[in-house]
Write a protein that holds these residues in place. Sequence first.
Motif, PDB file in Angstrom:
ATOM      1  N   GLY A  78       0.817  -1.212   0.000  1.00  0.00           N
ATOM      2  CA  GLY A  78       0.000   0.000   0.000  1.00  0.00           C
ATOM      3  C   GLY A  78       0.852   1.265   0.000  1.00  0.00           C
ATOM      4  O   GLY A  78       2.020   1.249   0.404  1.00  0.00           O
ATOM      5  N   SER A  79       0.230   2.375  -0.457  1.00  0.00           N
ATOM      6  CA  SER A  79       0.959   3.656  -0.534  1.00  0.00           C
ATOM      7  C   SER A  79       1.492   4.088   0.820  1.00  0.00           C
ATOM      8  O   SER A  79       2.601   4.622   0.919  1.00  0.00           O
ATOM      9  CB  SER A  79       0.040   4.769  -1.029  1.00  0.00           C
ATOM     10  N   SER A  80       0.693   3.869   1.890  1.00  0.00           N
ATOM     11  CA  SER A  80       1.116   4.413   3.181  1.00  0.00           C
ATOM     12  C   SER A  80       2.354   3.690   3.711  1.00  0.00           C
ATOM     13  O   SER A  80       3.087   4.223   4.540  1.00  0.00           O
ATOM     14  CB  SER A  80      -0.024   4.356   4.199  1.00  0.00           C
ATOM     15  N   VAL A 100       2.003  -6.144  -6.341  1.00  0.00           N
ATOM     16  CA  VAL A 100       1.026  -5.123  -6.719  1.00  0.00           C
ATOM     17  C   VAL A 100       1.359  -3.914  -5.852  1.00  0.00           C
ATOM     18  O   VAL A 100       1.213  -3.967  -4.631  1.00  0.00           O
ATOM     19  CB  VAL A 100      -0.429  -5.593  -6.504  1.00  0.00           C
ATOM     20  N   SER A 101       1.887  -2.882  -6.496  1.00  0.00           N
ATOM     21  CA  SER A 101       2.373  -1.743  -5.713  1.00  0.00           C
ATOM     22  C   SER A 101       1.566  -0.486  -5.984  1.00  0.00           C
ATOM     23  O   SER A 101       1.423  -0.054  -7.124  1.00  0.00           O
ATOM     24  CB  SER A 101       3.843  -1.474  -6.045  1.00  0.00           C
ATOM     25  N   SER A 102       1.067   0.108  -4.920  1.00  0.00           N
ATOM     26  CA  SER A 102       0.465   1.441  -4.983  1.00  0.00           C
ATOM     27  C   SER A 102       1.592   2.451  -4.811  1.00  0.00           C
ATOM     28  O   SER A 102       2.746   2.084  -4.626  1.00  0.00           O
ATOM     29  CB  SER A 102      -0.521   1.637  -3.826  1.00  0.00           C
ATOM     30  N   GLY A 103       1.236   3.706  -4.853  1.00  0.00           N
ATOM     31  CA  GLY A 103       2.204   4.749  -4.549  1.00  0.00           C
ATOM     32  C   GLY A 103       2.380   5.771  -5.645  1.00  0.00           C
ATOM     33  O   GLY A 103       3.015   6.805  -5.431  1.00  0.00           O
ATOM     34  N   ALA A 104       1.813   5.495  -6.844  1.00  0.00           N
ATOM     35  CA  ALA A 104       2.031   6.424  -7.952  1.00  0.00           C
ATOM     36  C   ALA A 104       1.455   7.806  -7.628  1.00  0.00           C
ATOM     37  O   ALA A 104       2.140   8.831  -7.769  1.00  0.00           O
ATOM     38  CB  ALA A 104       1.394   5.867  -9.225  1.00  0.00           C
ATOM     39  N   ILE A 105       0.231   7.806  -7.178  1.00  0.00           N
ATOM     40  CA  ILE A 105      -0.421   9.108  -6.938  1.00  0.00           C
ATOM     41  C   ILE A 105       0.244   9.805  -5.747  1.00  0.00           C
ATOM     42  O   ILE A 105       0.544  11.003  -5.794  1.00  0.00           O
ATOM     43  CB  ILE A 105      -1.937   8.914  -6.724  1.00  0.00           C
ATOM     44  N   ALA A 106       0.514   9.040  -4.695  1.00  0.00           N
ATOM     45  CA  ALA A 106       1.134   9.634  -3.503  1.00  0.00           C
ATOM     46  C   ALA A 106       2.504  10.240  -3.831  1.00  0.00           C
ATOM     47  O   ALA A 106       2.846  11.323  -3.338  1.00  0.00           O
ATOM     48  CB  ALA A 106       1.263   8.572  -2.403  1.00  0.00           C
ATOM     49  N   LEU A 107       3.298   9.558  -4.664  1.00  0.00           N
ATOM     50  CA  LEU A 107       4.612  10.104  -5.030  1.00  0.00           C
ATOM     51  C   LEU A 107       4.466  11.311  -5.947  1.00  0.00           C
ATOM     52  O   LEU A 107       5.135  12.332  -5.772  1.00  0.00           O
ATOM     53  CB  LEU A 107       5.457   9.040  -5.746  1.00  0.00           C
ATOM     54  N   ARG A 122      -5.553   8.337   4.710  1.00  0.00           N
ATOM     55  CA  ARG A 122      -5.526   9.399   3.712  1.00  0.00           C
ATOM     56  C   ARG A 122      -4.752   8.979   2.450  1.00  0.00           C
ATOM     57  O   ARG A 122      -5.095   9.334   1.343  1.00  0.00           O
ATOM     58  CB  ARG A 122      -4.868  10.622   4.353  1.00  0.00           C
ATOM     59  N   HIS A 123      -3.688   8.197   2.642  1.00  0.00           N
ATOM     60  CA  HIS A 123      -2.855   7.850   1.492  1.00  0.00           C
ATOM     61  C   HIS A 123      -3.366   6.650   0.724  1.00  0.00           C
ATOM     62  O   HIS A 123      -3.187   6.552  -0.473  1.00  0.00           O
ATOM     63  CB  HIS A 123      -1.417   7.568   1.943  1.00  0.00           C
ATOM     64  N   SER A 124      -3.963   5.679   1.414  1.00  0.00           N
ATOM     65  CA  SER A 124      -4.403   4.492   0.696  1.00  0.00           C
ATOM     66  C   SER A 124      -5.910   4.527   0.588  1.00  0.00           C
ATOM     67  O   SER A 124      -6.591   4.981   1.495  1.00  0.00           O
ATOM     68  CB  SER A 124      -3.967   3.233   1.427  1.00  0.00           C
TER      69      SER A 124
HETATM   70  N1  GLU Z   1      -3.224   2.895  -7.675  1.00  0.00           N
HETATM   71  C1  GLU Z   1      -3.058   3.939  -6.704  1.00  0.00           C
HETATM   72  C2  GLU Z   1      -1.629   4.488  -6.749  1.00  0.00           C
HETATM   73  O1  GLU Z   1      -0.729   3.834  -7.174  1.00  0.00           O
HETATM   74  C3  GLU Z   1      -3.330   3.484  -5.299  1.00  0.00           C
HETATM   75  C4  GLU Z   1      -4.608   2.793  -5.004  1.00  0.00           C
HETATM   76  C5  GLU Z   1      -4.633   2.317  -3.534  1.00  0.00           C
HETATM   77  O2  GLU Z   1      -4.064   2.990  -2.667  1.00  0.00           O
HETATM   78  O3  GLU Z   1      -5.195   1.259  -3.225  1.00  0.00           O
HETATM   79  O4  GLU Z   1      -1.360   5.573  -6.320  1.00  0.00           O
END
Ligand code: GLU
Length: 399
Positions: free
Chosen positions: A29-31, A66-73, A226-228
Amino acid sequence: MSAASQVAAVPSAGQPSLKTFKRIVIKVGSSLLVDRGQGGVKRAWLESLGQDIADLHRQGADVLVVSSGAIALGRTVLGLPERELKLEDSQAAAAIGQIALARIWAEVLADRKLTAGQILVTLGDTEERQRYLNARATIGRLLDLRAVPVINENDTVATNEIRYGDNDRLAARVATMASADLLILLSDVQGLYTAPPAENPTAELIPVVSRVDAAIEAMAGGAASRHSRGGMRTKIEAAKIATAGGTHMIITDGRVEHPVSRLNEGAPCTWFLTGSNPVTARKKWIAGSLEPRGALHVDAGAAQAIANGKSLLPAGVTRVEGSFTSGDCVLIRDFRATEIGRGLVAYDASDAVLIAGRNSQDISGLLGTPGRAVIIHRDDMVLARDRIAAWEPDADGKS
Ligand code: GLU
């Protein structure tokens, strides 16, 4: 693609061993990945996870991330506000953040002699059969090549109407699509509690869930950080998808270093068990829920080959019947026209007619474009002799 063919033995709670699993999806997850203060990646933590992945890989398991984080970065780079982003801002943030995310994963894995391969999916890639088979084939090939697929939603083109929105459910779809036998959701909680632990100090961690029922869903609450995007609710949805597809699932706390190898040392977690396995679940789906759209008649050699567990090659097809498109279910008939199996066909009927009876090397010349060497892959096939078994309820009574 080769898939885990047996239900891995699930160890007793508290002493899990991941060694029995052949194909493992790890959702990050992003967080966990993104430092909220700095807005950059938590490198030391990611290095420790990279080591865990390398260990599993070295033991022979296929590993997918499966990696999140694109939007947060991306939002940090752009200096976007912390409140919820407008659609075009999150799409722009994802475009910027995904490049960084892919680079970091490639570096961390390369440091451990692993090759990363990026896959960005949109909702249709798992929900539409033809595209599903295409994405599945790509993942299968990457795993055959011993690469580590690093997967995220393609947030630059996803809109509110056509998106998973959270990577918990995306990871579960990916896990069943890849015929993984284990999905690990690295989270900011230790697992599923009898009540949301933040509100209820007497809440207890549930070590094993053998079936996701209404009582389990009621325990999930709804909160997301907030992040995920995913709270416990999306994790329970993920558990439903995974276990229906024959994949066991774990929720565990990812905020510690080496979050995966710690599971072998008894780190707290919740197991969601499936009574099935990915192959059986998939064959049941093919045998039970799809209307055949045509038939491929095959010669004696091909009939024998598929009886021995091989894929069906165009060379063995003597006649094509019906108007189907790739991804449809078709019957396989022997020279007496007896149904000997059925499966998901890799070609449209019009192309199948052109390649029937021909060698797979000739496909490119015949169709003008390179195609798949097999017309029905063995993993996409159910033999008539096995169909009854595929229809029967599982041993524990679930159908
Ligand atoms: N796909 C989104 C990302 O990479 C995150 C979705 C999620 O946090 O579950 O920023």
